[in-house]
Design a protein around this motif. Structure first.
Motif, PDB file in Angstrom:
ATOM      1  N   CYS A 275       0.844  -1.194   0.000  1.00 16.56           N
ATOM      2  CA  CYS A 275       0.000   0.000   0.000  1.00 16.56           C
ATOM      3  C   CYS A 275       0.883   1.250   0.000  1.00 16.56           C
ATOM      4  CB  CYS A 275      -0.965  -0.035   1.173  1.00 16.56           C
ATOM      5  SG  CYS A 275      -0.258   0.537   2.736  1.00 16.56           S
ATOM      6  N   PRO A 276       0.326   2.382  -0.438  1.00 15.82           N
ATOM      7  CA  PRO A 276       1.152   3.591  -0.499  1.00 15.82           C
ATOM      8  C   PRO A 276       1.359   4.212   0.877  1.00 15.82           C
ATOM      9  CG  PRO A 276      -1.078   4.067  -1.203  1.00 15.82           C
ATOM     10  CD  PRO A 276      -1.009   2.592  -0.989  1.00 15.82           C
ATOM     11  N   SER A 277       0.658   3.674   1.890  1.00 18.80           N
ATOM     12  CA  SER A 277       0.623   4.245   3.235  1.00 18.80           C
ATOM     13  C   SER A 277      -0.302   5.472   3.247  1.00 18.80           C
ATOM     14  CB  SER A 277       2.030   4.639   3.716  1.00 18.80           C
ATOM     15  OG  SER A 277       1.959   5.027   5.068  1.00 18.80           O
ATOM     16  N   CYS A 278      -0.798   5.786   4.419  1.00 18.38           N
ATOM     17  CA  CYS A 278      -1.637   6.973   4.584  1.00 18.38           C
ATOM     18  C   CYS A 278      -1.686   7.265   6.079  1.00 18.38           C
ATOM     19  CB  CYS A 278      -3.047   6.747   4.015  1.00 18.38           C
ATOM     20  SG  CYS A 278      -4.065   5.651   5.018  1.00 18.38           S
ATOM     21  N   ARG A 280      -3.509   6.354   8.300  1.00 20.35           N
ATOM     22  CA  ARG A 280      -3.895   5.234   9.178  1.00 20.35           C
ATOM     23  C   ARG A 280      -2.727   4.295   9.444  1.00 20.35           C
ATOM     24  NH1 ARG A 280      -7.586   5.154   5.254  1.00 20.35           N
ATOM     25  NH2 ARG A 280      -9.517   6.247   5.723  1.00 20.35           N
ATOM     26  N   ALA A 281      -1.653   4.446   8.706  1.00 15.18           N
ATOM     27  CA  ALA A 281      -0.553   3.478   8.804  1.00 15.18           C
ATOM     28  C   ALA A 281       0.058   3.472  10.202  1.00 15.18           C
ATOM     29  CB  ALA A 281       0.518   3.804   7.775  1.00 15.18           C
ATOM     30  N   MET A 308       0.802  -4.273   3.990  1.00 14.65           N
ATOM     31  CA  MET A 308      -0.225  -3.262   4.196  1.00 14.65           C
ATOM     32  C   MET A 308      -0.004  -2.558   5.537  1.00 14.65           C
ATOM     33  SD  MET A 308      -1.584  -4.067   1.359  1.00 14.65           S
ATOM     34  CE  MET A 308      -3.124  -3.223   1.140  1.00 14.65           C
ATOM     35  N   GLY A 309      -0.279  -1.266   5.523  1.00 16.03           N
ATOM     36  CA  GLY A 309       0.094  -0.449   6.672  1.00 16.03           C
ATOM     37  C   GLY A 309      -0.835  -0.502   7.859  1.00 16.03           C
ATOM     38  N   CYS A 310      -2.059  -1.004   7.708  1.00 17.66           N
ATOM     39  CA  CYS A 310      -2.957  -1.033   8.866  1.00 17.66           C
ATOM     40  C   CYS A 310      -3.807  -2.296   8.852  1.00 17.66           C
ATOM     41  CB  CYS A 310      -3.838   0.216   8.900  1.00 17.66           C
ATOM     42  SG  CYS A 310      -5.101   0.226   7.629  1.00 17.66           S
ATOM     43  N   ASN A 313      -7.840  -1.787   7.008  1.00 18.35           N
ATOM     44  CA  ASN A 313      -8.122  -1.945   5.585  1.00 18.35           C
ATOM     45  C   ASN A 313      -7.200  -2.934   4.885  1.00 18.35           C
ATOM     46  OD1 ASN A 313     -10.057  -0.061   5.898  1.00 18.35           O
ATOM     47  ND2 ASN A 313      -8.988   1.604   4.853  1.00 18.35           N
ATOM     48  N   GLY A 314      -6.055  -3.238   5.504  1.00 16.74           N
ATOM     49  CA  GLY A 314      -5.040  -4.041   4.838  1.00 16.74           C
ATOM     50  C   GLY A 314      -5.531  -5.332   4.223  1.00 16.74           C
ATOM     51  N   GLU A 317      -7.970  -4.838   1.367  1.00 11.98           N
ATOM     52  CA  GLU A 317      -7.375  -4.259   0.156  1.00 11.98           C
ATOM     53  C   GLU A 317      -6.473  -5.265  -0.566  1.00 11.98           C
ATOM     54  OE1 GLU A 317      -5.446  -0.529   1.041  1.00 11.98           O
ATOM     55  OE2 GLU A 317      -7.284   0.380   1.747  1.00 11.98           O
TER      56      GLU A 317
END
Ligand code: SF4
Length: 367
Positions: A275-278, A280-281, A308-310, A313-314, A317
């Protein structure tokens, strides 16, 4: 290994003649092959062979070497004999090196007739030598070295000028009954290059070698090439590719393979879905993705591994991933095919993913 079906419908390929560059079939129903070019002085046989070995290990299928001098021409027999992949001699100014390359056992010769003075007189002899040795010839037209006559006619290296040049050079060989040709019309601008190849594809049945010339450093060159090759390959145009980069040639091979995989023309071995991170990471996703990619580099299984960062949603997604991790609270939830199988501290994420990837890969291989 059992390889899954290609993930996307593959566009129908343009119908072309087929030539053989050594054992590698090009055009016809052959898969698109990846080429690169050595950066060593060709006359330095050891250094050149070493680089060819590294390119071969990276997945390069055909390699080109420059032959600007007599010393380089004299090195060709040793290089052609010892290289693990077919060698193409790249000749710009001297027809005599074309004969030397054919005699040396090179699998093909690339000529840029716009650069070879009085080349026309030599075509008959070259066609005969190439035909006798069953060596195909690549007509390589480049924007930077376009025939002066066409430059005057069109004012600059337009797509039409590149194609007219290429077709004229082909006709010189055709007059002597030689049609084992592969053609390229390279330009540094992807839009011009795409147009040129589209015109060329409509105008002949020869297999085409795709290249954006002088594409630039790693990132810019890869993007230019990916956009241009992707557009063309998606229309079925292109039989071999070379990503020209101002970077070590192994990078060209990696980029070329990745472009074919992204076009659905080659099954991916390993795909990292990260994931691109956001906001929520709960982990440094970029660093973790780099570490996972490095740890799994070279894994010979067609796995899709998600980083995935979280945990919110990880997994959702990355539902289509074979294996993955979602991070939170200093821990990593490791999931396989969407199901969480274990939770490990952040420091153990990479090694756990490697273990699971090997286990999953081996079970796939045993199927
Ligand atoms: Fe953001 Fe989580 Fe999606 Fe990564 S997986 S982009 S951290 S929501």
């Amino acid at each position: 290994l059992p390889m899954p079906e290609l993930p996307t419908p593959v566009p129908p390929r343009r119908r072309t003649r087929q030539v053989h560059v050594g054992p590698v079939a090009v055009g016809g129903d052959a898969p698109v092959s990846v080429q690169s070019m050595t950066t060593t002085v060709t006359a330095d046989v050891d250094a050149t062979l070493q680089q060819i070995a590294a390119l071969t290990a990276a997945g390069c299928q055909i390699v080109r070497v420059a032959v600007p001098t007599q010393d380089d021409a004299e090195a060709l027999p040793a290089i052609a004999a010892k290289a693990q992949i077919p060698v193409i001699a790249d000749i710009h100014f001297q027809p005599k090196y074309v004969f030397a390359a054919i005699d040396a056992g090179c699998a093909a010769v690339r000529v840029n007739p716009g650069n070879i003075k009085k080349f026309d007189d030599k075509i008959k002899e070259i066609a005969k030598a190439a035909s006798d040795a069953k060596v195909p010839i690549r007509i390589g037209v480049n924007a930077g070295s376009l025939d002066k006559r066409l430059l005057a006619k069109y004012g600059k290296a337009t797509p039409e000028a590149l194609v007219e040049s290429a077709l004229w050079e082909c006709s010189l060989f055709e007059e002597h009954g030689f049609s084992d040709l592969k053609v390229s019309v390279k330009h540094h601008d992807p839009v011009t290059m795409v147009r040129a190849y589209e015109l060329l594809a409509d105008a002949c049945e020869y297999p085409l070698h795709l290249g954006v010339t002088e594409a630039g450093p790693l990132l810019q060159g890869t993007i230019k090439s990916a956009v241009a090759f992707g557009t063309l390959l998606n229309r079925g145009i292109g039989d071999t590719i070379r990503v020209s980069l101002s970077a070590p040639p192994v990078e060209e091979v990696k980029a070329g393979i990745s472009i074919l995989e992204s076009c659905g023309l080659r099954q991916r071995r390993l795909e990292i879905v990260s994931c691109p991170s956001c906001g929520r990471a709960q982990v440094d996703v970029h660093t973790l993705a780099e570490k996972v990619a490095a740890a799994l580099d070279g894994l010979p299984y067609p796995l899709r591994v998600a980083v995935m960062g979280c945990v919110v949603n990880g997994p959702g997604e990355a539902r289509e991933a074979d294996l993955g991790v979602s991070c939170g609270n200093g821990k990593g939830q490791i999931f396989r095919k969407g199901e969480v199988i274990t939770t490990v501290p952040e420091s153990k994420i990479v090694e756990t993913l490697v273990e699971e990837a090997l286990r999953l890969g081996e079970s796939l291989a045993a199927e």
